[in-house]
Enzyme design. Sequence first.
Site, PDB file in Angstrom:
ATOM      1  N   GLN A 151      -4.059  -7.726  -6.541  1.00 41.85           N
ATOM      2  CA  GLN A 151      -4.985  -8.750  -7.043  1.00 41.85           C
ATOM      3  C   GLN A 151      -4.909  -8.924  -8.553  1.00 41.85           C
ATOM      4  OE1 GLN A 151      -8.460  -6.906  -4.698  1.00 41.85           O
ATOM      5  NE2 GLN A 151      -8.899  -9.111  -4.686  1.00 41.85           N
ATOM      6  N   CYS A 204     -13.923 -11.805  -0.988  1.00 41.11           N
ATOM      7  CA  CYS A 204     -12.795 -11.222  -1.721  1.00 41.11           C
ATOM      8  C   CYS A 204     -12.655 -11.946  -3.044  1.00 41.11           C
ATOM      9  CB  CYS A 204     -11.521 -11.378  -0.888  1.00 41.11           C
ATOM     10  SG  CYS A 204     -10.055 -10.726  -1.697  1.00 41.11           S
ATOM     11  N   LEU A 205     -12.448 -11.189  -4.111  1.00 38.89           N
ATOM     12  CA  LEU A 205     -12.308 -11.797  -5.437  1.00 38.89           C
ATOM     13  C   LEU A 205     -11.110 -12.746  -5.490  1.00 38.89           C
ATOM     14  CD1 LEU A 205     -13.082  -8.668  -7.637  1.00 38.89           C
ATOM     15  CD2 LEU A 205     -14.597 -10.607  -7.172  1.00 38.89           C
ATOM     16  N   GLY A 230     -14.587  -3.647  -4.870  1.00 39.29           N
ATOM     17  CA  GLY A 230     -13.261  -3.056  -4.730  1.00 39.29           C
ATOM     18  C   GLY A 230     -12.197  -3.994  -5.261  1.00 39.29           C
ATOM     19  N   HIS A 232      -4.971  -5.311   1.465  1.00 39.87           N
ATOM     20  CA  HIS A 232      -4.282  -5.972   0.348  1.00 39.87           C
ATOM     21  C   HIS A 232      -2.933  -5.319   0.075  1.00 39.87           C
ATOM     22  CE1 HIS A 232      -7.109  -8.951  -1.095  1.00 39.87           C
ATOM     23  NE2 HIS A 232      -8.090  -8.083  -1.197  1.00 39.87           N
ATOM     24  N   HIS A 267     -10.523  -3.054   3.709  1.00 45.26           N
ATOM     25  CA  HIS A 267     -10.258  -4.345   3.068  1.00 45.26           C
ATOM     26  C   HIS A 267      -9.205  -4.179   1.965  1.00 45.26           C
ATOM     27  CE1 HIS A 267     -11.741  -8.328   1.303  1.00 45.26           C
ATOM     28  NE2 HIS A 267     -10.996  -7.825   0.334  1.00 45.26           N
ATOM     29  N   GLU A 268      -9.364  -3.126   1.156  1.00 40.80           N
ATOM     30  CA  GLU A 268      -8.443  -2.933   0.018  1.00 40.80           C
ATOM     31  C   GLU A 268      -7.056  -2.488   0.479  1.00 40.80           C
ATOM     32  OE1 GLU A 268      -9.401  -4.279  -2.587  1.00 40.80           O
ATOM     33  OE2 GLU A 268     -11.530  -4.337  -2.094  1.00 40.80           O
TER      34      GLU A 268
END
Length: 185
Positions: free
Chosen positions: A50, A98-99, A45, A144, A140-141
């Site tokens: 990000q 997480c990226l 995701g 953000h 999670h997304e």
Amino acid sequence: MILPIYTYGQGVLRKTSEDITPDYSGLAQLVADMFETLAKSEGVGLAAPQIGKAIRVVVVDLDPLKDDEPQYAGFRRAYINPHILEYGDKTDSYDEGCLSLPGINEKVKRPTTIRLAWDDTDGTHHEEWVDGFLARVLQHETDHLEGKVFTDRLTPLRKQLVKKKLNTLARGHVSAAYRVKPPRG
Ligand code: NI
């Protein structure tokens, strides 16, 4: 086009993202670029903050999970203006990464089901109960989009234990197998 991923310490990750209108300029290209960036970084995701944009756009690609979870074969979806409307009563804990926080993995407790409202890229509005791994990824997304990262949700003890790693990231020292845009140290 593959976009660099903004990492922990970049201010945009702490902003509250804005809804966009269906005529948002360059949306189709942005979504395509986000899918390409996500595939390249082997994530499941990616939220627009990000890649440096405080707008409510999320892409999810669960196809890589298909060996364990056959229902996700071919599952690639863009969520425009996602908002969580409601949470189920049950929770579970699952290891998240997480990226934007390379090198950190921690168990996070979250509700197992959510009711999500979103628009697709054609502007069609959807509202749906979601469960399983997808519900976790979407929580999670959407975090953000509210300026949160998963380590905000750890217990005080676990937070203390990842603090050093977070400080290192915030100083701009980042090691990742994909293109990143760290904060200035
Ligand atoms: Ni993330």
